[in-house]
Write an enzyme that holds these catalytic residues in place. Structure first.
Site, PDB file in Angstrom:
ATOM      1  N   LYS A  90       0.824  -1.218   0.000  1.00  0.00           N
ATOM      2  CA  LYS A  90       0.000   0.000   0.000  1.00  0.00           C
ATOM      3  C   LYS A  90       0.858   1.268   0.000  1.00  0.00           C
ATOM      4  O   LYS A  90       0.662   2.164  -0.806  1.00  0.00           O
ATOM      5  CB  LYS A  90      -0.907  -0.008   1.233  1.00  0.00           C
ATOM      6  CG  LYS A  90      -1.489   1.347   1.561  1.00  0.00           C
ATOM      7  CD  LYS A  90      -2.135   1.352   2.940  1.00  0.00           C
ATOM      8  CE  LYS A  90      -2.433   2.732   3.444  1.00  0.00           C
ATOM      9  NZ  LYS A  90      -1.442   3.304   4.340  1.00  0.00           N
ATOM     10  N   ASN A  91       1.824   1.324   0.936  1.00  0.00           N
ATOM     11  CA  ASN A  91       2.546   2.586   1.071  1.00  0.00           C
ATOM     12  C   ASN A  91       3.545   2.836  -0.058  1.00  0.00           C
ATOM     13  O   ASN A  91       4.008   3.957  -0.236  1.00  0.00           O
ATOM     14  CB  ASN A  91       3.183   2.707   2.462  1.00  0.00           C
ATOM     15  CG  ASN A  91       2.112   2.969   3.522  1.00  0.00           C
ATOM     16  OD1 ASN A  91       0.990   3.378   3.198  1.00  0.00           O
ATOM     17  ND2 ASN A  91       2.446   2.742   4.788  1.00  0.00           N
ATOM     18  N   ARG A 126      -4.068  10.478   3.244  1.00  0.00           N
ATOM     19  CA  ARG A 126      -2.810  11.063   3.687  1.00  0.00           C
ATOM     20  C   ARG A 126      -1.834  11.240   2.517  1.00  0.00           C
ATOM     21  O   ARG A 126      -1.172  12.265   2.377  1.00  0.00           O
ATOM     22  CB  ARG A 126      -2.196  10.129   4.741  1.00  0.00           C
ATOM     23  CG  ARG A 126      -0.916  10.614   5.320  1.00  0.00           C
ATOM     24  CD  ARG A 126      -1.127  11.743   6.266  1.00  0.00           C
ATOM     25  NE  ARG A 126       0.118  12.351   6.708  1.00  0.00           N
ATOM     26  CZ  ARG A 126       0.205  13.552   7.235  1.00  0.00           C
ATOM     27  NH1 ARG A 126      -0.876  14.289   7.374  1.00  0.00           N
ATOM     28  NH2 ARG A 126       1.351  14.030   7.625  1.00  0.00           N
ATOM     29  N   CYS A 147      -5.421   8.556   8.197  1.00  0.00           N
ATOM     30  CA  CYS A 147      -5.649   8.045   9.541  1.00  0.00           C
ATOM     31  C   CYS A 147      -5.242   9.071  10.579  1.00  0.00           C
ATOM     32  O   CYS A 147      -4.204   9.715  10.459  1.00  0.00           O
ATOM     33  CB  CYS A 147      -4.833   6.772   9.757  1.00  0.00           C
ATOM     34  SG  CYS A 147      -5.584   5.343   8.994  1.00  0.00           S
ATOM     35  N   ARG A 181      -0.803  15.523  12.217  1.00  0.00           N
ATOM     36  CA  ARG A 181       0.334  14.921  11.507  1.00  0.00           C
ATOM     37  C   ARG A 181       1.024  16.028  10.702  1.00  0.00           C
ATOM     38  O   ARG A 181       0.536  16.445   9.670  1.00  0.00           O
ATOM     39  CB  ARG A 181      -0.150  13.769  10.626  1.00  0.00           C
ATOM     40  CG  ARG A 181      -0.619  12.586  11.477  1.00  0.00           C
ATOM     41  CD  ARG A 181      -1.238  11.485  10.670  1.00  0.00           C
ATOM     42  NE  ARG A 181      -0.314  10.794   9.797  1.00  0.00           N
ATOM     43  CZ  ARG A 181      -0.641   9.733   9.082  1.00  0.00           C
ATOM     44  NH1 ARG A 181      -1.871   9.246   9.153  1.00  0.00           N
ATOM     45  NH2 ARG A 181       0.242   9.153   8.314  1.00  0.00           N
ATOM     46  N   ASP A 239       3.282   0.544  12.273  1.00  0.00           N
ATOM     47  CA  ASP A 239       2.045   0.075  11.625  1.00  0.00           C
ATOM     48  C   ASP A 239       1.693  -1.360  12.012  1.00  0.00           C
ATOM     49  O   ASP A 239       0.663  -1.888  11.590  1.00  0.00           O
ATOM     50  CB  ASP A 239       2.166   0.202  10.094  1.00  0.00           C
ATOM     51  CG  ASP A 239       2.251   1.662   9.673  1.00  0.00           C
ATOM     52  OD1 ASP A 239       1.891   2.539  10.480  1.00  0.00           O
ATOM     53  OD2 ASP A 239       2.693   1.923   8.542  1.00  0.00           O
ATOM     54  N   ARG A 267      -9.207   0.543   3.366  1.00  0.00           N
ATOM     55  CA  ARG A 267      -8.259   1.483   2.770  1.00  0.00           C
ATOM     56  C   ARG A 267      -6.928   0.805   2.493  1.00  0.00           C
ATOM     57  O   ARG A 267      -6.171   1.234   1.621  1.00  0.00           O
ATOM     58  CB  ARG A 267      -7.969   2.641   3.730  1.00  0.00           C
ATOM     59  CG  ARG A 267      -9.145   3.493   4.026  1.00  0.00           C
ATOM     60  CD  ARG A 267      -8.759   4.510   5.041  1.00  0.00           C
ATOM     61  NE  ARG A 267      -7.855   5.430   4.374  1.00  0.00           N
ATOM     62  CZ  ARG A 267      -7.873   6.733   4.541  1.00  0.00           C
ATOM     63  NH1 ARG A 267      -8.724   7.265   5.380  1.00  0.00           N
ATOM     64  NH2 ARG A 267      -7.049   7.495   3.883  1.00  0.00           N
TER      65      ARG A 267
HETATM   66  N1  EPU Z   1       6.907  14.211  11.313  1.00  0.00           N
HETATM   67  C1  EPU Z   1       7.247  15.498  11.594  1.00  0.00           C
HETATM   68  N2  EPU Z   1       7.279  16.382  10.563  1.00  0.00           N
HETATM   69  C2  EPU Z   1       7.018  16.031   9.282  1.00  0.00           C
HETATM   70  C3  EPU Z   1       6.678  14.700   9.004  1.00  0.00           C
HETATM   71  C4  EPU Z   1       6.633  13.812  10.054  1.00  0.00           C
HETATM   72  O1  EPU Z   1       7.483  15.863  12.742  1.00  0.00           O
HETATM   73  O2  EPU Z   1       7.099  16.895   8.377  1.00  0.00           O
HETATM   74  C5  EPU Z   1       6.872  13.221  12.422  1.00  0.00           C
HETATM   75  C6  EPU Z   1       5.477  12.627  12.615  1.00  0.00           C
HETATM   76  O3  EPU Z   1       4.676  13.417  13.453  1.00  0.00           O
HETATM   77  C7  EPU Z   1       5.793  11.262  13.198  1.00  0.00           C
HETATM   78  C8  EPU Z   1       7.125  10.895  12.540  1.00  0.00           C
HETATM   79  O4  EPU Z   1       7.681  12.114  12.059  1.00  0.00           O
HETATM   80  O5  EPU Z   1       5.988  11.400  14.574  1.00  0.00           O
HETATM   81  C9  EPU Z   1       7.016   9.910  11.380  1.00  0.00           C
HETATM   82  O6  EPU Z   1       6.103  10.399  10.402  1.00  0.00           O
HETATM   83  P1  EPU Z   1       6.246  10.017   8.852  1.00  0.00           P
HETATM   84  O7  EPU Z   1       6.358  11.278   8.069  1.00  0.00           O
HETATM   85  O8  EPU Z   1       7.317   9.000   8.703  1.00  0.00           O
HETATM   86  O9  EPU Z   1       4.836   9.381   8.562  1.00  0.00           O
HETATM   87  P2  EPU Z   1       3.936   9.528   7.261  1.00  0.00           P
HETATM   88  O10 EPU Z   1       4.806   9.666   6.061  1.00  0.00           O
HETATM   89  O11 EPU Z   1       2.887  10.534   7.478  1.00  0.00           O
HETATM   90  C10 EPU Z   1       3.963   6.979   6.723  1.00  0.00           C
HETATM   91  C11 EPU Z   1       2.930   5.912   6.531  1.00  0.00           C
HETATM   92  C12 EPU Z   1       2.264   5.579   7.860  1.00  0.00           C
HETATM   93  C13 EPU Z   1       3.335   5.156   8.866  1.00  0.00           C
HETATM   94  C14 EPU Z   1       4.442   6.198   8.955  1.00  0.00           C
HETATM   95  C15 EPU Z   1       5.611   5.774   9.821  1.00  0.00           C
HETATM   96  C16 EPU Z   1       2.169   6.372   4.293  1.00  0.00           C
HETATM   97  C17 EPU Z   1       1.094   6.867   3.411  1.00  0.00           C
HETATM   98  N3  EPU Z   1       1.938   6.405   5.584  1.00  0.00           N
HETATM   99  O12 EPU Z   1       3.265   8.118   7.241  1.00  0.00           O
HETATM  100  O13 EPU Z   1       1.435   4.476   7.588  1.00  0.00           O
HETATM  101  O14 EPU Z   1       2.766   4.990  10.126  1.00  0.00           O
HETATM  102  O15 EPU Z   1       4.955   6.506   7.651  1.00  0.00           O
HETATM  103  O16 EPU Z   1       6.174   4.592   9.340  1.00  0.00           O
HETATM  104  O17 EPU Z   1       3.204   5.925   3.835  1.00  0.00           O
HETATM  105  C18 EPU Z   1      -0.423   3.071   7.806  1.00  0.00           C
HETATM  106  O18 EPU Z   1      -0.073   2.496   6.774  1.00  0.00           O
HETATM  107  O19 EPU Z   1      -1.292   2.630   8.593  1.00  0.00           O
HETATM  108  C19 EPU Z   1       0.213   4.352   8.162  1.00  0.00           C
HETATM  109  C20 EPU Z   1      -0.331   5.221   8.979  1.00  0.00           C
END
Ligand code: EPU
Length: 433
Positions: free
Chosen positions: A22-23, A93, A117, A123, A308, A400
């Site tokens: 998915k990701n 997202r 989510c 976020r 996750d 999703r």
């Molecule tokens: N963060 C910041 N600033 C930013 C971005 C992130 O402080 O600009 C912080 C976040 O608050 C969090 C940490 O960094 O504490 C990690 O966030 P990350 O950016 O890695 O998460 P994401 O890209 O929003 C993706 C996955 C999530 C998964 C996370 C962590 C996708 C679409 N989503 O989210 O997947 O939990 O990486 O591995 O790729 C899921 O699949 O259920 C899911 C939520």
């Protein structure tokens, strides 16, 4: 409204085929925006996040052709707009990847702030924005829209250090940098398998990206990407979810179409709990017959234990002997599902980023809610392990990210069905799968 109804207490036996990641899909589909020509993408999972993203691309003017259930031809050469401000963007997202992709392609992007989510905390995207600014963009967030404009019409290379190893920021900056003038160097990047997949996809189309999978990624800007074919990697978290399901419910599952190396962080913890895992080249046999042992676990960016998988593991640990401690090391909070597990007899205390889980030996069926995608997966696992019937609401979250979850579980012996309940008449139940 759709619900899942599970009659628990049956061990799982048989084979499960894992779908594409998915990701990776939700990043590579927007990445197609950078390609001049047709991208054939194989192993795309049939999940609603993918459907929504393909619809967003269509609305932007892309041509999307279904070749077969898991293969799409995407041609974005006809896209003429840098504005993606539709309501549907706020439902997912990964729509934030369109900021990097449109900014990279047109030198400007106007994109609705992403949804997705909600773990109870905002976020942030400050690290994405920091990268775009370093590459010469002006960025403004106003009225729910992110507007980014390259001051010189085209971004330029830059040295960027991420304050947190963010998956989204790593990929988004990589997308923006593909056509930037010169070299972009991103340090302290995330290393998840889907980051390597996105880099491999872009390189297959003609980009020059090195270092994905390490701490530093270097992108030398190119002038053009051409069409080509690419097959997505299998979904690490979907595979991990089935591993957790058999760990909890007992039985033996052959989990096929996986990359065992990607599973190491999960396999190690399950083995510590007493689950038996036998690895093959692209499959693993996971079985559990005896009792489960307690463990401590901390979620971390890859190659650490994935956040996750945290709710699914917490559910299985409810059945282990003794007290387990989980520390959430990625998100500030991700424990909304705990109240639901408590309805099923779990004993969990949440203290900030920690959850202390007292093994209870048995869960009992109840009516529960999926608060987000992985919380929903945890509810399904809880239902499979519990004595009696569990009804799960909010399964749209689960759909999703999990392709054919009900069908895959039924095929290995689970008693689970998806039922449609008319909004104003809870009495009539229509079976849909
Ligand atoms: N963060 C910041 N600033 C930013 C971005 C992130 O402080 O600009 C912080 C976040 O608050 C969090 C940490 O960094 O504490 C990690 O966030 P990350 O950016 O890695 O998460 P994401 O890209 O929003 C993706 C996955 C999530 C998964 C996370 C962590 C996708 C679409 N989503 O989210 O997947 O939990 O990486 O591995 O790729 C899921 O699949 O259920 C899911 C939520």
């Amino acid at each position: 409204m759709t619900k899942y109804i599970i009659k628990g207490g049956r061990p799982l036996y048989g084979t499960v085929e894992i779908s594409g990641a998915k990701n990776a899909a939700v990043a590579i589909i927007p990445a197609a925006m950078l390609v001049d020509g047709v991208c054939r993408i194989e192993n795309i999972p049939q999940i609603s996040d993918v459907t929504m993203l393909l619809n967003i691309l269509r609305r932007l003017g892309a041509r999307v052709r279904t070749v077969d259930r898991h293969t799409m031809d995407i041609d974005c050469s006809g896209v003429r707009t840098f504005k993606a401000d539709f309501d549907i963007m706020t439902k997912i997202r990964a729509s934030y990847y369109l900021i990097g992709a449109l900014l990279g392609r047109f030198g400007k992007a106007k994109v609705a702030m992403p949804g997705g989510c909600n773990f109870g905390a905002v976020r942030p995207i400050d690290q994405h924005v920091k990268g775009f600014i370093a590459m010469g963009a002006d960025v403004e967030v106003k009225n729910g829209l992110v507007s980014a404009t390259a001051r010189d019409g085209r971004l330029h290379g830059a040295d960027i250090y991420l304050d947190v190893a963010s998956v989204g920021a790593t990929i988004n900056i990589m997308l923006a940098a593909v056509f930037a003038r010169g070299v972009t160097r991103i340090e302290n990047v995330a290393r998840e398998p889907h980051i390597v997949d996105v880099a491999n996809f872009l390189n297959a189309m003609g980009a020059d990206i090195r270092g994905a999978g390490t701490n530093v990624i270097k992108i030398r800007g190119v002038d053009r990407l051409n069409g080509g074919s690419y097959a997505l990697i299998p979904d690490q978290i979907e595979a991990g979810t089935y591993m957790a399901a058999v760990a909890g419910a007992g039985g033996s599952l052959l989990i096929k179409n996986i990359i065992p190396k990607h599973m190491d962080c999960i396999t190690g913890k399950l083995e510590e709990m007493g689950v038996h895992v036998e690895e093959g080249e692209d499959e693993m046999l996971v079985s559990r017959s005896g009792s489960l042992r307690r463990i401590n676990l901390k979620t971390l960016p890859y190659p650490g234990f994935p956040t996750d998988m945290q709710p699914q593991m917490a559910t299985v640990l409810c059945l282990a002997r003794g007290t387990s401690v989980i520390t959430e090391g990625v998100w500030d909070t991700r424990y909304k599902y705990v109240d639901e597990l408590m309805k099923m007899g779990a004993s969990i205390t949440v203290d900030g980023r920690k959850a202390i889980i007292e093994g209870v030996g048995e869960l009992t069926g109840a009516n529960v809610k999926a608060w987000d995608l992985r919380a929903g997966a945890a509810m399904v696992i809880a239902g499979l392990c519990a004595q009696g019937t569990t009804e799960i609401e909010g399964v749209n979250y689960i759909e999703r990210g999990y392709e054919d979850l009900v069908e895959k579980l039924r095929a290995v012996g689970a008693d689970i069905e998806s039922v449609e309940i008319p909004e104003n008449d809870g009495a009539e139940i229509v079976k849909i799968g």
